[in-house]
Design an enzyme around this catalytic site. Sequence first.
Site, short mmCIF file in Angstrom:
data_model
loop_
_atom_site.label_atom_id
_atom_site.label_comp_id
_atom_site.label_asym_id
_atom_site.label_seq_id
_atom_site.Cartn_x
_atom_site.Cartn_y
_atom_site.Cartn_z
N ARG A 1 58.58 -29.81 38.19
CA ARG A 1 59.20 -31.12 38.00
C ARG A 1 59.39 -31.57 36.56
O ARG A 1 60.17 -32.46 36.29
CB ARG A 1 58.37 -32.19 38.73
N TYR B 1 42.85 -27.70 53.04
CA TYR B 1 44.11 -28.27 53.56
C TYR B 1 44.18 -28.14 55.08
O TYR B 1 44.61 -29.06 55.77
CB TYR B 1 45.32 -27.59 52.92
N ARG C 1 51.46 -24.30 36.79
CA ARG C 1 52.57 -25.19 37.17
C ARG C 1 53.62 -25.30 36.05
O ARG C 1 54.15 -26.38 35.81
CB ARG C 1 52.06 -26.58 37.54
N ASP D 1 53.77 -21.05 46.83
CA ASP D 1 52.71 -22.04 47.02
C ASP D 1 51.54 -21.40 47.77
O ASP D 1 51.73 -20.43 48.51
CB ASP D 1 53.21 -23.27 47.79
O1 CP3 Z 1 47.59 -27.13 41.19
C1 CP3 Z 1 46.78 -26.25 41.49
O2 CP3 Z 1 45.56 -26.42 41.56
C2 CP3 Z 1 47.31 -24.88 41.73
C3 CP3 Z 1 47.00 -24.37 43.09
C4 CP3 Z 1 47.88 -25.01 44.10
C5 CP3 Z 1 49.22 -24.62 44.33
N1 CP3 Z 1 49.68 -25.37 45.37
C6 CP3 Z 1 49.88 -23.52 43.64
C7 CP3 Z 1 51.30 -23.65 43.24
C8 CP3 Z 1 47.54 -26.04 44.98
C9 CP3 Z 1 46.24 -26.81 45.06
C10 CP3 Z 1 48.69 -26.26 45.79
C11 CP3 Z 1 48.83 -27.23 46.92
C12 CP3 Z 1 50.02 -28.07 46.70
N2 CP3 Z 1 51.28 -27.67 47.01
C13 CP3 Z 1 50.08 -29.34 46.08
C14 CP3 Z 1 48.91 -30.16 45.57
C15 CP3 Z 1 48.53 -31.20 46.57
C16 CP3 Z 1 47.18 -31.84 46.27
O3 CP3 Z 1 46.25 -31.61 47.05
O4 CP3 Z 1 47.06 -32.53 45.26
C17 CP3 Z 1 51.45 -29.69 46.05
C18 CP3 Z 1 52.04 -30.93 45.45
C19 CP3 Z 1 52.18 -28.63 46.64
C20 CP3 Z 1 53.63 -28.48 46.79
C21 CP3 Z 1 54.26 -27.81 45.64
N3 CP3 Z 1 53.89 -26.56 45.15
C22 CP3 Z 1 55.40 -28.25 44.90
C23 CP3 Z 1 56.12 -29.56 45.11
C24 CP3 Z 1 55.70 -27.23 43.95
C25 CP3 Z 1 56.88 -27.19 43.02
C26 CP3 Z 1 56.55 -27.45 41.60
C27 CP3 Z 1 55.99 -28.79 41.33
O5 CP3 Z 1 54.86 -28.85 40.78
O6 CP3 Z 1 56.67 -29.76 41.67
C28 CP3 Z 1 54.72 -26.21 44.11
C29 CP3 Z 1 54.71 -24.96 43.34
C30 CP3 Z 1 53.43 -24.26 43.11
N4 CP3 Z 1 52.24 -24.51 43.72
C31 CP3 Z 1 53.26 -23.16 42.23
C32 CP3 Z 1 51.92 -22.81 42.29
C33 CP3 Z 1 51.22 -21.72 41.51
C34 CP3 Z 1 54.36 -22.48 41.44
C35 CP3 Z 1 54.80 -23.21 40.21
C36 CP3 Z 1 54.04 -22.88 38.96
O7 CP3 Z 1 52.81 -22.68 38.98
O8 CP3 Z 1 54.66 -22.82 37.89
#
Ligand code: CP3
Length: 367
Positions: free
Chosen positions: A46, A166, A42, A91
């Site tokens: 943000r 999910y 991540r 994602d």
């Molecule tokens: O955190 C982890 O465990 C990584 C695996 C994962 C990702 N998405 C990869 C990701 C998981 C579990 C998710 C689901 C997801 N998607 C969540 C977590 C929800 C929960 O159950 O707690 C969320 C909040 C999202 C939506 C999402 N994905 C957002 C808002 C963003 C933008 C960046 C941010 O953090 O605000 C993402 C990007 C994202 N999801 C990336 C990856 C590998 C790319 C960004 C990076 O890794 O630098």
Amino acid sequence: MSTAAPRAPGGSADAPGRFDDTPFIRACRGQSVPHVPVWFMRQAGRSLPEYRAARGAGSILDAIAQPELVAELTRQPVDRYGTDAAIFFSDIVVPAAAVGFGVDVAPGTGPVVAEPFRSAADLARLRPLEPEVDTPYVIEAVDLLSRSLDVPLIGFAGGPFTVASYLVEGGPSKNFTRVKSLMQSDPGLWHDLVERLTDMALASLRSQLDAGVAAVQVFDSWAGILSPRHYAELVLPATTRLFADLEASHPGTPTILFGVGTGELLGLMSTAGPSVVGIDWRVPLDEARRRVGAGVAVQGNLDPAMCLGSWKVAAAETREVLDRAGTTPGHVFNLGHGVLPETDPGILEQVVALVHAEGRAGVGTLQ
Ligand code: CP3
């Protein structure tokens, strides 16, 4: 399965790639390095003001479908922190959303599913992913990035348990009761679901590799909620197949398997066949290396919360991780989970500099 897939520009063991000699790829392969490589899960997102400026409002699923924007968001943390790898901005729910399962990402919450997976009839809503048709924007963005980045690009997919959680729970979950019930009450249906999600992850990862990612990470983030016995019976076989099929089509590609709270699963995860096992902050790296076994590298494992306060704390905790990693080759420095949104980017920049200056795993080793 085809072993004649196009060669990944990222390279493989028998077809050297542009990034084979970078610290990140070398560390994944357990080779000597000029400095210990570092990237952050991540790392885009943000916590970066430039991310908030470029992203604006709107669903992340819309942002992900814009290759120029994805390329910019992927590059930002590399430029800011000086990390040794880029993680593709996307994602884990993208493939399921792209085949029309009905997944959205709610701001501040995460993935939400309008009609969760409940019965065998729902399998029909998970048709095979055709990356060229369903996610052409992923291929286009990887292509753009792999030709312009100076560091390896890491592609990724969600692990079978985490994506299933999910789809079955309908959104983020604390206790994972619905998915655990399904696994126990209908193992046949669970098997079909997991195999389908594994095929989907495989198709997505192969398309990313063909477009130029140099390594891939499988995020089975929530697998640590399972006991070792249930992980071994119900998740490990599909995960093992995923890595075997990747190795068959893209031999020598560095692969990483990561989950949170997986202390008791590390030995099993290692047998799934990744090059690297990602470790969260709960298990010290020397102990993690013992659990993972020789010949498999480790990635981790600074507690992301240690980056929220003073540099003094972050520096001491970074040094602790480096000490535990020791001098044996095969350490990729990372956080134990994703960057927390309130993190000061200046601290992460200093962590990178410290790891580069003081990390010793594989530094100066003859190989
Ligand atoms: O955190 C982890 O465990 C990584 C695996 C994962 C990702 N998405 C990869 C990701 C998981 C579990 C998710 C689901 C997801 N998607 C969540 C977590 C929800 C929960 O159950 O707690 C969320 C909040 C999202 C939506 C999402 N994905 C957002 C808002 C963003 C933008 C960046 C941010 O953090 O605000 C993402 C990007 C994202 N999801 C990336 C990856 C590998 C790319 C960004 C990076 O890794 O630098």
